[in-house]
Design a protein around this motif. Structure first.
Motif, short mmCIF file in Angstrom:
data_model
loop_
_atom_site.label_atom_id
_atom_site.label_comp_id
_atom_site.label_asym_id
_atom_site.label_seq_id
_atom_site.Cartn_x
_atom_site.Cartn_y
_atom_site.Cartn_z
N MET A 9 0.82 -1.20 0.00
CA MET A 9 0.00 0.00 0.00
C MET A 9 0.87 1.26 0.00
O MET A 9 0.51 2.25 -0.65
N VAL A 10 2.00 1.22 0.69
CA VAL A 10 2.92 2.36 0.65
C VAL A 10 3.44 2.55 -0.77
O VAL A 10 3.51 3.68 -1.27
N PHE A 11 3.78 1.47 -1.45
CA PHE A 11 4.27 1.54 -2.83
C PHE A 11 3.20 2.10 -3.76
O PHE A 11 3.47 2.99 -4.58
N VAL A 12 1.98 1.59 -3.64
CA VAL A 12 0.89 2.06 -4.51
C VAL A 12 0.58 3.52 -4.22
O VAL A 12 0.32 4.31 -5.14
N MET A 16 0.74 6.58 -6.89
CA MET A 16 -0.37 7.51 -7.12
C MET A 16 0.04 8.95 -6.84
O MET A 16 -0.36 9.86 -7.57
N LEU A 17 0.85 9.17 -5.82
CA LEU A 17 1.35 10.51 -5.54
C LEU A 17 2.24 11.00 -6.67
O LEU A 17 2.16 12.16 -7.09
N GLY A 18 3.08 10.12 -7.19
CA GLY A 18 3.93 10.48 -8.33
C GLY A 18 3.13 10.84 -9.57
O GLY A 18 3.45 11.79 -10.28
N ILE A 19 2.08 10.07 -9.83
CA ILE A 19 1.22 10.37 -10.97
C ILE A 19 0.55 11.73 -10.79
O ILE A 19 0.48 12.54 -11.72
N GLY A 20 0.07 11.98 -9.58
CA GLY A 20 -0.58 13.27 -9.31
C GLY A 20 0.39 14.44 -9.45
O GLY A 20 0.05 15.45 -10.07
N PRO A 52 -4.53 12.63 -15.17
CA PRO A 52 -3.90 11.89 -14.06
C PRO A 52 -4.91 11.27 -13.10
O PRO A 52 -4.61 10.25 -12.49
N LEU A 53 -6.10 11.83 -12.99
CA LEU A 53 -7.09 11.22 -12.11
C LEU A 53 -7.52 9.84 -12.59
O LEU A 53 -7.72 8.93 -11.79
N LEU A 54 -7.63 9.69 -13.90
CA LEU A 54 -7.99 8.36 -14.43
C LEU A 54 -6.88 7.35 -14.17
O LEU A 54 -7.15 6.19 -13.86
N TRP A 55 -5.63 7.77 -14.28
CA TRP A 55 -4.52 6.86 -14.01
C TRP A 55 -4.48 6.47 -12.54
O TRP A 55 -4.19 5.32 -12.20
N ILE A 56 -4.78 7.41 -11.65
CA ILE A 56 -4.81 7.10 -10.22
C ILE A 56 -5.94 6.10 -9.93
O ILE A 56 -5.76 5.16 -9.16
N ILE A 57 -7.09 6.30 -10.56
CA ILE A 57 -8.20 5.37 -10.37
C ILE A 57 -7.84 3.98 -10.89
O ILE A 57 -8.16 2.96 -10.26
N VAL A 58 -7.15 3.90 -12.01
CA VAL A 58 -6.73 2.61 -12.57
C VAL A 58 -5.76 1.90 -11.63
O VAL A 58 -5.90 0.71 -11.34
N VAL A 59 -4.76 2.64 -11.12
CA VAL A 59 -3.78 2.03 -10.21
C VAL A 59 -4.46 1.55 -8.93
O VAL A 59 -4.21 0.42 -8.47
N ALA A 60 -5.34 2.36 -8.36
CA ALA A 60 -6.04 1.96 -7.14
C ALA A 60 -6.95 0.76 -7.40
O ALA A 60 -7.04 -0.15 -6.56
N SER A 61 -7.61 0.73 -8.54
CA SER A 61 -8.51 -0.39 -8.87
C SER A 61 -7.73 -1.69 -9.04
O SER A 61 -8.18 -2.75 -8.58
#
Length: 76
Positions: A9-12, A16-20, A52-61
């Motif tokens: 979870m720290v890695f993910v 996500m922070l990097g993408i943002g 970037p929001l779509l990429w964050i949603i994809v990574v979290a999903s």
């Protein structure tokens, strides 16, 4: 105390922070270089890939799917 999902979870979260941050950097740079009030060409050609929001949603999903699959497979 140290759960199995802490470091993944720290890695993910870091991804996500990097993408943002990359999205904010790219957006602010494209608006600074933009002299007229128009959408940058890259965002106009690929509106979903540049969001970037779509990429964050994809990574979290994907991460949530891995967790659900792990626990589903462990109960079989």
């Amino acid at each position: 105390m140290w759960d199995i999902w802490l470091w993944p979870m720290v890695f993910v979260s870091a991804v996500m922070l990097g993408i943002g941050l990359a999205g904010v950097r790219k957006t602010s740079r494209s608006f600074q270089l933009n002299e007229k009030n128009r959408i940058p060409d890259v965002a106009a050609e690929h509106p979903y890939a540049m969001n970037p929001l779509l990429w964050i949603i994809v990574v979290a999903s994907v991460f949530i799917f891995i967790i659900i699959f792990y626990y589903w497979a462990s109960f079989l």
